[in-house]
Enzyme design. Structure first.
Site, PDB file in Angstrom:
ATOM      1  N   GLY A  12       0.781  -1.230   0.000  1.00 14.85           N
ATOM      2  CA  GLY A  12       0.000   0.000   0.000  1.00 14.85           C
ATOM      3  C   GLY A  12       0.812   1.278   0.000  1.00 14.85           C
ATOM      4  N   SER A  13       2.055   1.225  -0.504  1.00 13.70           N
ATOM      5  CA  SER A  13       2.830   2.475  -0.483  1.00 13.70           C
ATOM      6  C   SER A  13       2.243   3.496  -1.468  1.00 13.70           C
ATOM      7  CB  SER A  13       4.305   2.219  -0.781  1.00 13.70           C
ATOM      8  OG  SER A  13       4.495   1.778  -2.095  1.00 13.70           O
ATOM      9  N   ASN A  14       1.718   3.024  -2.583  1.00 10.99           N
ATOM     10  CA  ASN A  14       1.052   3.969  -3.496  1.00 10.99           C
ATOM     11  C   ASN A  14      -0.227   4.515  -2.885  1.00 10.99           C
ATOM     12  OD1 ASN A  14       2.303   4.393  -6.268  1.00 10.99           O
ATOM     13  ND2 ASN A  14       2.564   2.183  -5.987  1.00 10.99           N
ATOM     14  N   LEU A  86      -9.715  -7.513 -13.612  1.00  8.22           N
ATOM     15  CA  LEU A  86     -11.136  -7.144 -13.547  1.00  8.22           C
ATOM     16  C   LEU A  86     -11.828  -7.544 -14.847  1.00  8.22           C
ATOM     17  CD1 LEU A  86     -10.544  -3.640 -11.959  1.00  8.22           C
ATOM     18  CD2 LEU A  86     -11.551  -5.634 -10.803  1.00  8.22           C
ATOM     19  N   HIS A 102       1.009   1.085 -13.197  1.00  8.32           N
ATOM     20  CA  HIS A 102       1.684  -0.134 -13.654  1.00  8.32           C
ATOM     21  C   HIS A 102       3.193   0.140 -13.683  1.00  8.32           C
ATOM     22  CE1 HIS A 102       2.097  -3.963 -15.639  1.00  8.32           C
ATOM     23  NE2 HIS A 102       2.930  -3.386 -16.491  1.00  8.32           N
ATOM     24  N   GLU A 167       6.723   6.190  -8.722  1.00  3.89           N
ATOM     25  CA  GLU A 167       5.276   5.940  -8.663  1.00  3.89           C
ATOM     26  C   GLU A 167       4.624   6.861  -7.642  1.00  3.89           C
ATOM     27  OE1 GLU A 167       4.029   1.803  -8.460  1.00  3.89           O
ATOM     28  OE2 GLU A 167       5.931   1.141  -9.303  1.00  3.89           O
TER      29      GLU A 167
HETATM   30  C1  GAR Z   1       3.613  -1.140  -7.368  1.00  5.00           C
HETATM   31  O1  GAR Z   1       4.903  -1.203  -7.901  1.00  5.00           O
HETATM   32  C2  GAR Z   1       2.583  -1.129  -8.484  1.00  5.00           C
HETATM   33  O2  GAR Z   1       2.988  -0.409  -9.608  1.00  5.00           O
HETATM   34  C3  GAR Z   1       2.497  -2.597  -8.806  1.00  5.00           C
HETATM   35  O3  GAR Z   1       2.525  -3.236  -7.558  1.00  5.00           O
HETATM   36  C4  GAR Z   1       3.275  -2.444  -6.623  1.00  5.00           C
HETATM   37  C5  GAR Z   1       2.417  -2.197  -5.418  1.00  5.00           C
HETATM   38  O4  GAR Z   1       3.139  -1.576  -4.388  1.00  5.00           O
HETATM   39  N1  GAR Z   1       1.310  -2.884  -9.528  1.00  5.00           N
HETATM   40  C6  GAR Z   1       1.203  -3.866 -10.407  1.00  5.00           C
HETATM   41  O5  GAR Z   1       2.107  -4.631 -10.664  1.00  5.00           O
HETATM   42  C7  GAR Z   1      -0.161  -3.983 -11.052  1.00  5.00           C
HETATM   43  N2  GAR Z   1      -0.130  -4.947 -12.094  1.00  5.00           N
HETATM   44  P1  GAR Z   1       2.385  -0.847  -3.199  1.00  5.00           P
HETATM   45  O6  GAR Z   1       1.387  -1.854  -2.639  1.00  5.00           O
HETATM   46  O7  GAR Z   1       3.468  -0.550  -2.215  1.00  5.00           O
HETATM   47  O8  GAR Z   1       1.732   0.370  -3.732  1.00  5.00           O
END
Ligand code: GAR
Length: 189
Positions: A12-14, A86, A102, A167
């Site tokens: 969940g850092s994003n 989805l 992504h 990101e």
């Molecule tokens: C992030 O790098 C995001 O871009 C990727 O998963 C990670 C989640 O990190 N998403 C995908 O690969 C989607 N296909 P987070 O939970 O720390 O945000």
């Protein structure tokens, strides 16, 4: 204020980066153990878990997602490390109102293992993309991209960490613009 829900599966850092920009009405995870749930709760953001394993198929899982999203009067969905595909039915219901981040410079490397694929291809740069979600995986209109160099000693892990930092800059910036009605792609250096 537009009512934004964030869907996660992991750390969940994003989500945290987004929540610092726009207060979400809901953080929903398909993984009960997702680290992002406690981070959201610590920020007093409502959380829900909809475990896909509790449902016989994708439409049944998504019906419960929809129920939760509607219960929180969601208007825009941000996928933030949400690792479930989805169905077209779900995506069409939210047409133009689902964003995803992504970890590649789309259209390169849709799907998984993006960083290893960039290294294997000998790419000199990598990055991340925020796009609108359409029924085709990792394919919708691009709303923003940020780039990083690939360094000689990079591993998939070191590259992932460099991209992840971008990101956290890109996604909130794109979301803010999107909520203002601006869908011109934003390209960070
Ligand atoms: C992030 O790098 C995001 O871009 C990727 O998963 C990670 C989640 O990190 N998403 C995908 O690969 C989607 N296909 P987070 O939970 O720390 O945000």
């Amino acid at each position: 204020m537009t009512r934004v829900a964030i869907l996660i599966s992991g750390g969940g850092s994003n989500m945290v980066a987004l929540a610092d920009a726009v207060r979400p009405v809901l953080v929903l995870s398909n993984e009960p153990g997702a680290g992002g749930l406690s981070k959201a709760a610590a920020r007093d953001i409502p959380t829900e878990v909809v475990d896909h394993r509790d449902f016989p198929d994708r439409p049944a899982f998504e019906a419960e997602l929809t129920r939760q999203l509607d219960a929180h009067q969601t208007q825009v969905i941000c996928l933030a490390g949400f690792m479930r595909i989805l169905t077209p039915g779900f995506v069409e219901r939210w047409d133009g109102r689902i964003l995803n981040i992504h970890p590649s410079l789309l259209p390169k490397y849709p799907g998984l293992n993006t960083h290893q694929r960039a290294l294997d291809a000998g790419d000199s740069e990598a990055g991340c993309t925020v796009h609108m979600v359409t029924p085709v995986l990792d394919d919708g209109p691009i709303l923003g991209q940020a780039r990083v160099p690939v360094l000689p000693d990079d591993t998939a892990q070191s590259l992932a960490a460099r991209v992840l930092a971008e990101e956290h800059e890109l996604y909130p910036a794109v979301l803010r613009r999107f909520l203002e009605g601006n869908i011109e792609p934003l390209y960070l250096p």
